[in-house]
Design a protein around this motif. Structure first.
Motif, short mmCIF file in Angstrom:
data_model
loop_
_atom_site.label_atom_id
_atom_site.label_comp_id
_atom_site.label_asym_id
_atom_site.label_seq_id
_atom_site.Cartn_x
_atom_site.Cartn_y
_atom_site.Cartn_z
N MET A 57 78.60 -27.65 -28.07
CA MET A 57 78.18 -28.56 -29.12
C MET A 57 76.67 -28.43 -29.29
O MET A 57 75.96 -28.05 -28.35
CB MET A 57 78.50 -30.02 -28.75
CG MET A 57 79.96 -30.36 -28.66
SD MET A 57 80.24 -32.12 -28.36
CE MET A 57 79.70 -32.29 -26.66
N PRO A 58 76.15 -28.74 -30.48
CA PRO A 58 74.70 -28.70 -30.65
C PRO A 58 74.02 -29.80 -29.84
O PRO A 58 74.63 -30.81 -29.52
CB PRO A 58 74.52 -28.94 -32.16
CG PRO A 58 75.79 -29.56 -32.62
CD PRO A 58 76.86 -29.10 -31.71
N GLY A 59 72.77 -29.57 -29.52
CA GLY A 59 72.01 -30.57 -28.76
C GLY A 59 72.18 -30.41 -27.27
O GLY A 59 71.30 -29.91 -26.59
N ARG A 60 73.34 -30.79 -26.77
CA ARG A 60 73.68 -30.63 -25.34
C ARG A 60 75.13 -30.23 -25.25
O ARG A 60 75.97 -30.75 -25.98
CB ARG A 60 73.47 -31.95 -24.58
CG ARG A 60 72.05 -32.44 -24.59
CD ARG A 60 71.86 -33.59 -23.62
NE ARG A 60 71.85 -33.07 -22.26
CZ ARG A 60 72.10 -33.81 -21.18
NH1 ARG A 60 72.40 -35.08 -21.30
NH2 ARG A 60 72.06 -33.27 -19.98
N ASP A 61 75.43 -29.31 -24.33
CA ASP A 61 76.83 -28.89 -24.22
C ASP A 61 77.64 -29.94 -23.47
O ASP A 61 77.10 -30.83 -22.81
CB ASP A 61 76.94 -27.51 -23.58
CG ASP A 61 76.55 -27.48 -22.11
OD1 ASP A 61 77.11 -28.26 -21.32
OD2 ASP A 61 75.69 -26.67 -21.74
N GLY A 62 78.96 -29.82 -23.61
CA GLY A 62 79.85 -30.81 -23.02
C GLY A 62 79.79 -30.90 -21.51
O GLY A 62 80.07 -31.95 -20.93
#
Length: 201
Positions: A57-62
């Motif tokens: 995911m954008p920003g921080r990964d899961g």
């Protein structure tokens, strides 16, 4: 009622999952977000029982978000739901504190079962991925080797990687050589690709 937070950067997938879960008498979707950066605030605001997270995911990964949620909201159980059925992702997700791992091509009944199981305090792992993970084993790379391969995958020179990671060029060459040997690759690009495919990066 199982309160579910959905986090997936693909709006169509997120919407389809939300619609499916809302048809279940024992589930309620309390938040839908498309970025890893939005998961924490949404979870603190809605207090979900289960967070259904994508890996990329954008920003921080899961995987990073999983560790954050387990620390900030330990009562919230995390279930990873991703397209990427990579053994390395499974190992990293469980290490970060996930209670379960399913792939997006699972049958709907399997996903619903996984949500109910993790909500009940149990674990759920996609059976095919669990078998593959046992066959593949854990990542052979050290954390620093993984860092160097990640930087190498972006196409920089040894000097670029050394500057980015605050290492000497000789140290970078040593880590690359070791990573190439451990992945049984011929080049650093192939090593990075193999490590990414296995979910080790």
């Amino acid at each position: 009622m199982i309160r579910v937070l959905l986090a997936d950067d693909q709006a169509l997938v997120r919407g389809a999952l939300a619609s499916m879960l809302r048809l279940e008498a024992d589930m309620d979707v309390v938040a839908e977000v498309g970025s890893g950066l939005d998961v924490g605030p949404a979870a603190r605001r809605t207090n979900p029982d289960v967070a259904l997270l994508d890996v990329q995911m954008p920003g921080r990964d899961g995987l990073a978000v999983t560790a954050e949620l387990r620390h900030a909201l330990p009562e919230c159980r995390v279930l990873i739901c991703t397209t990427f059925s990579r053994p390395g992702y499974l190992a990293r997700a469980m290490s970060a504190g996930a209670a379960g791992f399913v792939v997006k091509d699972s049958r709907p009944e399997q996903l619903l079962n996984a949500i109910r199981r993790v909500h009940a305090g149990l674990r759920f792992i996609d059976p095919a991925l669990a078998a593959e993970s046992l066959a593949t084993g854990t990542s052979p790379l050290t954390d620093r080797e993984a860092d160097v391969l990640r930087a190498a995958a972006e196409g920089g020179t040894v000097a670029d990687i050394a500057r980015a990671l605050d290492l000497t060029s000789g140290t970078v060459r040593n880590h690359l050589s070791s990573a190439i040997g451990k992945t049984e690759a011929r080049t650093r690009a192939e090593a990075a690709r193999l490590a990414e495919t296995n979910g080790w990066l």
